[in-house]
Write an enzyme that holds these catalytic residues in place. Structure first.
Site, mmCIF file in Angstrom:
data_model
loop_
_atom_site.group_PDB
_atom_site.id
_atom_site.type_symbol
_atom_site.label_atom_id
_atom_site.label_comp_id
_atom_site.label_asym_id
_atom_site.label_seq_id
_atom_site.Cartn_x
_atom_site.Cartn_y
_atom_site.Cartn_z
ATOM 1 N N CYS B 52 9.405 43.494 -28.382
ATOM 2 C CA CYS B 52 9.274 43.400 -29.851
ATOM 3 C C CYS B 52 8.748 44.715 -30.410
ATOM 4 O O CYS B 52 7.700 45.189 -29.992
ATOM 5 C CB CYS B 52 8.316 42.259 -30.212
ATOM 6 S SG CYS B 52 7.793 42.285 -31.934
ATOM 7 N N CYS B 55 5.048 44.261 -31.966
ATOM 8 C CA CYS B 55 3.860 43.899 -31.193
ATOM 9 C C CYS B 55 2.966 45.128 -30.961
ATOM 10 O O CYS B 55 3.451 46.258 -30.912
ATOM 11 C CB CYS B 55 4.267 43.274 -29.855
ATOM 12 S SG CYS B 55 4.622 41.502 -29.964
ATOM 13 N N HIS B 114 2.584 37.503 -31.527
ATOM 14 C CA HIS B 114 4.021 37.410 -31.752
ATOM 15 C C HIS B 114 4.445 35.973 -32.054
ATOM 16 O O HIS B 114 5.506 35.748 -32.637
ATOM 17 C CB HIS B 114 4.738 37.912 -30.479
ATOM 18 C CG HIS B 114 6.218 38.011 -30.609
ATOM 19 N ND1 HIS B 114 6.836 39.030 -31.311
ATOM 20 C CD2 HIS B 114 7.223 37.221 -30.132
ATOM 21 C CE1 HIS B 114 8.161 38.863 -31.253
ATOM 22 N NE2 HIS B 114 8.422 37.775 -30.544
ATOM 23 N N ASN B 154 10.382 38.195 -45.874
ATOM 24 C CA ASN B 154 11.574 37.434 -45.504
ATOM 25 C C ASN B 154 11.234 36.722 -44.217
ATOM 26 O O ASN B 154 10.945 37.355 -43.210
ATOM 27 C CB ASN B 154 12.774 38.358 -45.253
ATOM 28 C CG ASN B 154 13.254 39.034 -46.521
ATOM 29 O OD1 ASN B 154 13.217 38.438 -47.590
ATOM 30 N ND2 ASN B 154 13.703 40.269 -46.411
ATOM 31 N N SER B 162 15.030 40.008 -39.057
ATOM 32 C CA SER B 162 15.594 40.311 -37.747
ATOM 33 C C SER B 162 14.556 40.239 -36.634
ATOM 34 O O SER B 162 14.871 40.465 -35.479
ATOM 35 C CB SER B 162 16.256 41.695 -37.771
ATOM 36 O OG SER B 162 15.423 42.634 -38.384
ATOM 37 N N HIS B 165 8.331 38.218 -35.261
ATOM 38 C CA HIS B 165 6.925 38.621 -35.332
ATOM 39 C C HIS B 165 6.481 38.523 -36.799
ATOM 40 O O HIS B 165 7.161 39.037 -37.680
ATOM 41 C CB HIS B 165 6.755 40.053 -34.812
ATOM 42 C CG HIS B 165 5.335 40.414 -34.556
ATOM 43 N ND1 HIS B 165 4.813 40.598 -33.297
ATOM 44 C CD2 HIS B 165 4.293 40.574 -35.412
ATOM 45 C CE1 HIS B 165 3.528 40.872 -33.390
ATOM 46 N NE2 HIS B 165 3.195 40.863 -34.664
ATOM 47 N N HIS B 167 5.555 39.202 -40.209
ATOM 48 C CA HIS B 167 5.431 40.453 -40.965
ATOM 49 C C HIS B 167 6.058 40.327 -42.345
ATOM 50 O O HIS B 167 6.877 39.454 -42.596
ATOM 51 C CB HIS B 167 6.092 41.608 -40.204
ATOM 52 C CG HIS B 167 7.592 41.565 -40.205
ATOM 53 N ND1 HIS B 167 8.330 40.667 -39.449
ATOM 54 C CD2 HIS B 167 8.511 42.290 -40.898
ATOM 55 C CE1 HIS B 167 9.624 40.859 -39.653
ATOM 56 N NE2 HIS B 167 9.772 41.827 -40.533
ATOM 57 N N GLN B 169 6.965 42.998 -46.075
ATOM 58 C CA GLN B 169 7.334 44.351 -46.456
ATOM 59 C C GLN B 169 6.761 44.704 -47.819
ATOM 60 O O GLN B 169 6.397 43.834 -48.603
ATOM 61 C CB GLN B 169 8.852 44.486 -46.540
ATOM 62 C CG GLN B 169 9.591 44.268 -45.225
ATOM 63 C CD GLN B 169 11.040 44.720 -45.329
ATOM 64 O OE1 GLN B 169 11.323 45.829 -45.781
ATOM 65 N NE2 GLN B 169 11.959 43.862 -44.921
HETATM 66 O O1 LIG Z 1 14.412 45.364 -44.173
HETATM 67 P P1 LIG Z 1 15.005 44.338 -43.280
HETATM 68 O O2 LIG Z 1 14.069 43.231 -42.927
HETATM 69 O O3 LIG Z 1 15.679 44.927 -42.084
HETATM 70 O O4 LIG Z 1 16.199 43.701 -44.151
HETATM 71 C C1 LIG Z 1 16.138 42.512 -44.870
HETATM 72 O O5 LIG Z 1 15.362 42.633 -46.060
HETATM 73 C C2 LIG Z 1 15.846 43.571 -47.035
HETATM 74 C C3 LIG Z 1 14.970 43.472 -48.262
HETATM 75 O O6 LIG Z 1 15.008 42.199 -48.872
HETATM 76 C C4 LIG Z 1 17.310 43.322 -47.382
HETATM 77 O O7 LIG Z 1 17.793 44.401 -48.165
HETATM 78 C C5 LIG Z 1 18.179 43.197 -46.134
HETATM 79 O O8 LIG Z 1 19.497 42.823 -46.513
HETATM 80 C C6 LIG Z 1 17.579 42.149 -45.204
HETATM 81 O O9 LIG Z 1 18.345 42.034 -44.026
#
Ligand SMILES: O=P(O)(O)O[C@H]1O[C@H](CO)[C@@H](O)[C@H](O)[C@H]1O
Ligand SMILES: O=P(O)(O)O[C@H]1O[C@H](CO)[C@@H](O)[C@H](O)[C@H]1O
Lengths: 349, 349
Positions: B52, B55, B114, B154, B162, B165, B167, B169
């Site tokens: 990961c 991690c 994780h 997300n 993806s 873990h 997290h 943004q």
């Molecule tokens: O930044 P990540 O997690 O790779 O990407 C994810 O969040 C982003 C922000 O909402 C989006 O633009 C991407 O389409 C999504 O896959």
């Protein structure tokens, strides 16, 4: 300071139809993808599927049998989002605004064949779909309580489509839906100020610049809009300024069918897959008023980004803040433009 | 004419934060579902995963090693959508409006472990995430070229995440993103007219009516907004009117962490699954101006509709016309309200 390069530098573009901005991060297509993959369609469907509720002569879940149709077929949606019943107006207050909504939902089968999709149909057969759309727009639009007729298609499981039999939908209703209302306001603002159609002026400039044009025929152009949100979003725009599908000449209807066939073939060819999308027509409301600001167009919003299995996720930032794309519209247009117009299943290019 | 029943009759509701309508078709939840099913998460992740990239101590794809962090951890996104470079302004014209955009993207790990998610963390540990959000909002927001700091998460593969873990943004940038700009305009219009916060007035009325309140503590309420789009959408609203996370008292921060923990536990309990969503905080921009109209809030947009594997598809009609939902906000609120506040993994209810 570096010179600006729209295939390199993050930037925002303005969508004059929606009065919204989109964030473009062209450099970001380089990041590796470890996330969810979509499953692809198995492409060996029979011409007729006895278990399909859209195939000719079959029984639907309501116990009704489909006609043994040989071309197109339309019926009232068995699970409509809107109903025709009149209901008393609910109580409403400024922060709790609510109103009843009436409407009619229909399903349109594009072909009796279970195993085709629009790009695999003959132009003459797509023309029959266009003619049915026109007839439905007139029929539904002529009713007192219907002021807007939304024609659309969800194609592919990833777009929430639960049956691969080629079909689309119509949701018609009393109110102008939010996005149509916005588009109308923006078209009207431009028309009132300039005395010309926003999309006519926009198309004229795109025809000069050429970089976002994907294909064209005598009456329609297909382009990746300057402000496109989805990676391979396109717009079919009529070259002549008219408001709705009933105003097309016979030649324009055929040309519209041709444009649909050619762009959907390119879509399938892009990743050699049955390319998923939602498409929909934006045209004059059926409210009985004159709408010189409207200019007939059709949107295609396909979710795929990198391959037949990796889509663009419109999630966190996009939902909270603003639509965001990872490839420039010019790059997408060039990719689509360069693809053959023969369906990959019929040719080894 | 029938009396109106918001759990029976199609209707539209108004979202005063976005100046948009949503179509509610409560009767439609009855239709059978034959479409795409999402895969569920396998729930036996290790506490530490050597592969990961989030991690502690592990190498990321850029060759950089993560700190051996023991609480939260923040770093600049390796594949940012925004860059700090100054670039020359591109040519622009009315129908082709474009501007360069600068910004900083960061990733925030919520925990060194994780195998957990927010609902499985202690409130004291979620508090550390809240404190990091506040510090990041200050740090990023204090820069000249940053006028907006979007904090979001997300969660789940279905939301484009993806890596499981835990997290979130931060995308911070020069411009006010489209949806934030709209929200600000609507908050401001109300504040200028009434001299009060729109969300304070709204919350006061919701506290009276009670039917959409999911849970509350001394400083925050969690409710399904009257105008919710997603089936189990919720909003965390502060009871006190303040604009951003740095203005919270220590007690409010803890109460905010408590609200997050309790609503995400209910989410997981709803379908006994790690419930996917996108969440994000809306608060004052960092443009140096006074913004008395802003009222701190956090949105949760979860996609699931019927079960751990069937989501709501925002497709054809929704993309072309207007958001649409199949279950009333009152029904969703009641379902969430009635769920236990002990995580299903820790209890056999
Ligand atoms: O930044 P990540 O997690 O790779 O990407 C994810 O969040 C982003 C922000 O909402 C989006 O633009 C991407 O389409 C999504 O896959
Ligand atoms: O009517 P269908 O095909 O069952 O349903 C599909 O299209 C509708 C209209 O865009 C959406 O509301 C649904 O979420 C989607 O699954």
């Amino acid at each position: 300071m570096q010179a600006f390069d729209n295939n390199e530098h993050p930037h925002r573009r303005y969508n004059p139809l929606m009065d919204e901005w989109v964030l473009v991060s062209p450099h970001r297509a380089k990041r590796p993808w470890q996330g969810q993959q979509e499953s692809t369609v198995t492409d060996n469907r029979p011409q007729y599927d006895p278990t399909c509720y859209l195939c000719p002569g079959n029984e639907r879940s309501t116990g009704v049998f489909n006609e043994k149709y040989t071309s197109t077929f339309v019926f009232d949606n068995d699970f409509p989002s809107l109903l025709t019943d009149e209901v008393q107006a609910p109580e409403t207050s400024p922060l709790f605004q609510i109103k009843t909504e009436r409407g009619i939902n229909r399903v349109i089968c594009f072909s009796p064949r279970h195993d085709v999709t629009l790009p695999e149909m003959e132009t003459a057969d797509i023309l029959k779909v266009v003619e049915l759309w026109a007839a439905q727009y007139s029929d539904l639009g002529s009713r007192d309580f219907i002021n807007h007729v939304q024609i659309f298609e969800n194609k592919g499981a990833v777009m929430g489509c639960s049956n691969p039999h080629p079909h689309g939908q119509i949701w018609s209703q009393g109110s102008l839906p939010t996005n149509v209302d916005k588009t109308q306001n923006n078209l009207k603002k431009y028309f009132d100020a300039q005395g010309r159609s926003l999309l006519a002026d926009y198309l004229a400039e795109e025809m000069q610049r050429k970089e976002r044009i994907v294909l064209e025929n005598k009456h329609f152009a297909v382009l990746v809009p300057f402000w496109a949100i989805w990676p391979f979003e396109t717009l079919i725009v009529s070259k002549r300024h008219f408001g709705n599908i009933t105003q097309m000449t016979a030649e324009e209807r055929y040309a519209f069918a041709d444009a649909i066939k050619r762009i959907t073939i390119k879509y399938d060819n892009l990743f050699k897959t049955s390319f998923p999308y939602s498409s929909g027509i934006h045209q004059t409301p059926t409210d009985g008023l004159s709408h010189p600001e409207w200019h007939f167009h059709m949107h295609f919003y396909p979710p795929l980004l990198r391959s037949a299995t990796v889509k663009k996720f419109m999630v966190g930032y996009e939902l909270m803040a603003e639509a965001q794309r990872d490839i420039s519209p010019e790059k997408s247009a060039a990719m689509l433009r360069d693809l053959p117009e023969v369906h990959y299943k019929n040719d080894n290019f």
